[in-house]
Write a protein that holds these residues in place. Structure first.
Motif, PDB file in Angstrom:
ATOM      1  N   THR A 123       0.821  -1.203   0.000  1.00 52.42           N
ATOM      2  CA  THR A 123       0.000   0.000   0.000  1.00 52.42           C
ATOM      3  C   THR A 123       0.859   1.259   0.000  1.00 52.42           C
ATOM      4  OG1 THR A 123      -0.152  -0.084   2.430  1.00 52.42           O
ATOM      5  CG2 THR A 123      -1.917  -1.138   1.171  1.00 52.42           C
ATOM      6  N   SER A 124       2.102   1.155   0.478  1.00 50.91           N
ATOM      7  CA  SER A 124       2.987   2.321   0.526  1.00 50.91           C
ATOM      8  C   SER A 124       3.569   2.672  -0.838  1.00 50.91           C
ATOM      9  CB  SER A 124       4.127   2.077   1.514  1.00 50.91           C
ATOM     10  OG  SER A 124       3.643   1.911   2.826  1.00 50.91           O
ATOM     11  N   VAL A 125       3.489   1.746  -1.794  1.00 46.23           N
ATOM     12  CA  VAL A 125       4.012   2.014  -3.139  1.00 46.23           C
ATOM     13  C   VAL A 125       2.936   1.862  -4.207  1.00 46.23           C
ATOM     14  CG1 VAL A 125       6.402   1.411  -2.577  1.00 46.23           C
ATOM     15  CG2 VAL A 125       4.839  -0.393  -3.314  1.00 46.23           C
ATOM     16  N   ALA A 126       1.675   1.777  -3.795  1.00 46.13           N
ATOM     17  CA  ALA A 126       0.594   1.482  -4.736  1.00 46.13           C
ATOM     18  C   ALA A 126       0.248   2.659  -5.646  1.00 46.13           C
ATOM     19  CB  ALA A 126      -0.650   1.034  -3.968  1.00 46.13           C
TER      20      ALA A 126
ATOM     21  N   GLY B 146       0.543  -2.484  -4.438  1.00 48.14           N
ATOM     22  CA  GLY B 146      -0.873  -2.704  -4.207  1.00 48.14           C
ATOM     23  C   GLY B 146      -1.214  -4.096  -3.732  1.00 48.14           C
ATOM     24  N   ARG B 147      -2.498  -4.397  -3.827  1.00 48.79           N
ATOM     25  CA  ARG B 147      -3.030  -5.683  -3.391  1.00 48.79           C
ATOM     26  C   ARG B 147      -3.818  -6.314  -4.525  1.00 48.79           C
ATOM     27  NH1 ARG B 147      -4.842  -3.511   2.622  1.00 48.79           N
ATOM     28  NH2 ARG B 147      -2.760  -3.611   3.563  1.00 48.79           N
TER      29      ARG B 147
ATOM     30  N   ASP C 204      -0.848 -11.332  -6.132  1.00 51.70           N
ATOM     31  CA  ASP C 204      -2.026 -12.165  -6.393  1.00 51.70           C
ATOM     32  C   ASP C 204      -2.584 -11.920  -7.792  1.00 51.70           C
ATOM     33  OD1 ASP C 204      -2.069 -13.548  -3.979  1.00 51.70           O
ATOM     34  OD2 ASP C 204      -3.161 -11.961  -2.961  1.00 51.70           O
ATOM     35  N   THR C 205      -2.462 -10.705  -8.290  1.00 50.48           N
ATOM     36  CA  THR C 205      -2.914 -10.412  -9.644  1.00 50.48           C
ATOM     37  C   THR C 205      -2.044 -11.155 -10.666  1.00 50.48           C
ATOM     38  OG1 THR C 205      -3.638  -8.222  -8.931  1.00 50.48           O
ATOM     39  CG2 THR C 205      -3.415  -8.578 -11.297  1.00 50.48           C
ATOM     40  N   LEU C 206      -0.748 -11.164 -10.430  1.00 47.79           N
ATOM     41  CA  LEU C 206       0.156 -11.905 -11.326  1.00 47.79           C
ATOM     42  C   LEU C 206      -0.182 -13.391 -11.317  1.00 47.79           C
ATOM     43  CD1 LEU C 206       3.507 -10.142 -10.391  1.00 47.79           C
ATOM     44  CD2 LEU C 206       2.237  -9.866 -12.525  1.00 47.79           C
TER      45      LEU C 206
ATOM     46  N   CYS D 136       8.115 -11.009 -10.153  1.00 47.92           N
ATOM     47  CA  CYS D 136       8.031  -9.884 -11.102  1.00 47.92           C
ATOM     48  C   CYS D 136       7.450  -8.626 -10.462  1.00 47.92           C
ATOM     49  CB  CYS D 136       7.176 -10.276 -12.302  1.00 47.92           C
ATOM     50  SG  CYS D 136       7.918 -11.547 -13.349  1.00 47.92           S
ATOM     51  N   GLY D 137       6.511  -8.776  -9.530  1.00 51.13           N
ATOM     52  CA  GLY D 137       5.863  -7.612  -8.930  1.00 51.13           C
ATOM     53  C   GLY D 137       6.840  -6.709  -8.212  1.00 51.13           C
TER      54      GLY D 137
END
Length: 400
Positions: A11-14, A44-45, A53-55, A76-77
């Motif tokens: 969340t600090s880099v989203a 992010g999340r 989780d998106t990856l 990769c994220g």
């Protein structure tokens, strides 16, 4: 050389706004004379474009990919996040060196998806710091001795940060999140939960293992090996948050004071299995349960009773195991554990009495209990969990 490790979570880099807030912390540390190593999580999340989780959702059948290949995907994220963060630092005139976990010297075993760090070889980081660079390291990842990419499991960026802090002899490891520090209870449950200014490594490990999610317990255990202080801080505040050290006393408002109980935490989604009868084959029960990879907790064994809890998702398999051995268990589904944590509770009379009284007054049944030197656990029914947390928080006057 004074070194500070700063870890920024998802969340600090989203967003650009959050990244700018993070960069200001880096710049403040540089102004204070520190050489800074930044560790970043994926941005992010779940649902955000580059979140872990998106990856993973890009793969239809994760079982068909293989754990080694999934680690390549999941890493990769953090790589994307590190480059984006570095570009913002460069745009503000800073020299930056971006390093992957492998380039940063984080060597792990080959337990893909949940690798353990074997050693850290920080030479390349130190060289970049000597050149005056801010070093941005991808969290959550390392490399095997054979050169394969690994990931460190959930919360792995915390582990990266403290491992680097130990290897570099950092003055502090700052864990930046979206909260102001470590609280006496979950503020979503207890409205008057109070921020703690100082906790011990042992206390925060127990809080984290019992459900608090501010920092990963493995990261704390690594920092504890070399007594590297951790500060849990908010990205959007200049406050120094909660200090985690080996000290056994708490410094509040400039006064030194002992504290029996530090906080209350909770975790849900367990099932309790109870078996009664003479000559129970508990040895066979435990062997079969372990063989099938089911984790047990709250274990109680006596001459004519065996009781334990399992994660709710494992309950059908755990029940089947004991039935195969000719035993019909009594099952209590939808349980939760509530924990009272404090470095000062060992040897203090009356702690358990206060717990029992507080829960009895709220009509909360204790299904089972256990204790260690710093933690007392109570198993309750899930619908009673939040009332139990509030009752214990009041009983130990943690809002004061």
């Amino acid at each position: 050389m004074r070194i500070l490790v700063q870890k920024f979570g998802g969340t600090s880099v989203a967003s650009r706004e959050s990244r700018l807030a993070a960069v200001r912390h880096v710049e403040r540390a540089l102004a204070e004379g520190y050489r800074v190593v930044v560790v970043v999580s994926a941005m992010g999340r779940k649902g955000d474009p580059y979140a872990t989780d998106t990856l993973l959702s890009a793969v239809d059948e994760t079982d068909a990919v293989g754990k080694r290949e999934l680690d390549i995907l999941m890493s990769c994220g953090e790589t994307i996040s590190a480059v984006v963060f570095a570009s913002l630092l460069r745009s503000r005139g800073h020299e930056v060196s971006v390093l992957t976990g492998a380039q940063a010297g984080i060597v792990t075993n080959n337990q893909y998806g949940d690798a353990r760090i074997l050693e850290v070889r920080p030479e390349r980081i130190l060289e970049a710091l000597e050149r005056g660079c801010v070093v941005v390291v991808t969290g959550f990842q390392g490399v095997t001795l054979d050169g394969d990419v690994t990931t460190l499991g959930r919360g792995g960026s915390d582990t990266t940060a403290t491992a680097l802090g130990v290897a570099l002899g950092a003055e502090y490891v700052d864990i930046f999140t979206d909260v102001d520090g470590i609280m006496t209870a979950d503020p979503r449950i207890v409205e008057d939960a109070r921020r703690l200014r100082r906790v011990t490594y042992t206390e925060i490990c127990n809080l984290a293992y019992q459900g608090a999610k501010v920092i990963h317990p493995r990261a704390v255990e690594i920092a504890m090996q070399k007594n590297v202080p951790i500060r849990v801080r908010s990205t959007h505040s200049d406050d120094e948050g909660t200090l985690v050290t080996s000290a056994t006393t708490s410094l509040e408002s400039g006064a030194l004071s002992d504290r029996f109980v530090t906080g209350i935490t909770q975790a849900a989604s367990f099932a309790q299995l109870v078996m009664d009868g003479p000559e129970l084959p508990y040895g066979r029960i435990f062997v079969e349960t372990a063989r099938r990879g089911i984790s047990l907790d709250f274990i109680y064994v006596s001459q004519d009773r065996v009781a334990y809890t399992v994660p709710e998702r494992d309950a059908p398999a755990a029940i089947a195991i004991v039935r195969e051995l000719g035993i019909e268990p009594r099952v209590v589904p939808d349980c939760a554990r509530v924990a009272v944590v404090g470095a000062g509770i060992a040897g203090v009379p009356g702690i358990m009495a206060k717990i029992v009284s507080a829960l009895e007054e709220e009509g909360v049944e204790i299904l089972q209990s256990a204790d260690s030197h710093t933690t007392i656990w109570c198993l309750v029914r899930r619908p009673d969990m939040e009332r139990a947390v509030r009752a214990l928080h009041r009983a130990f006057e943690l809002s004061q």
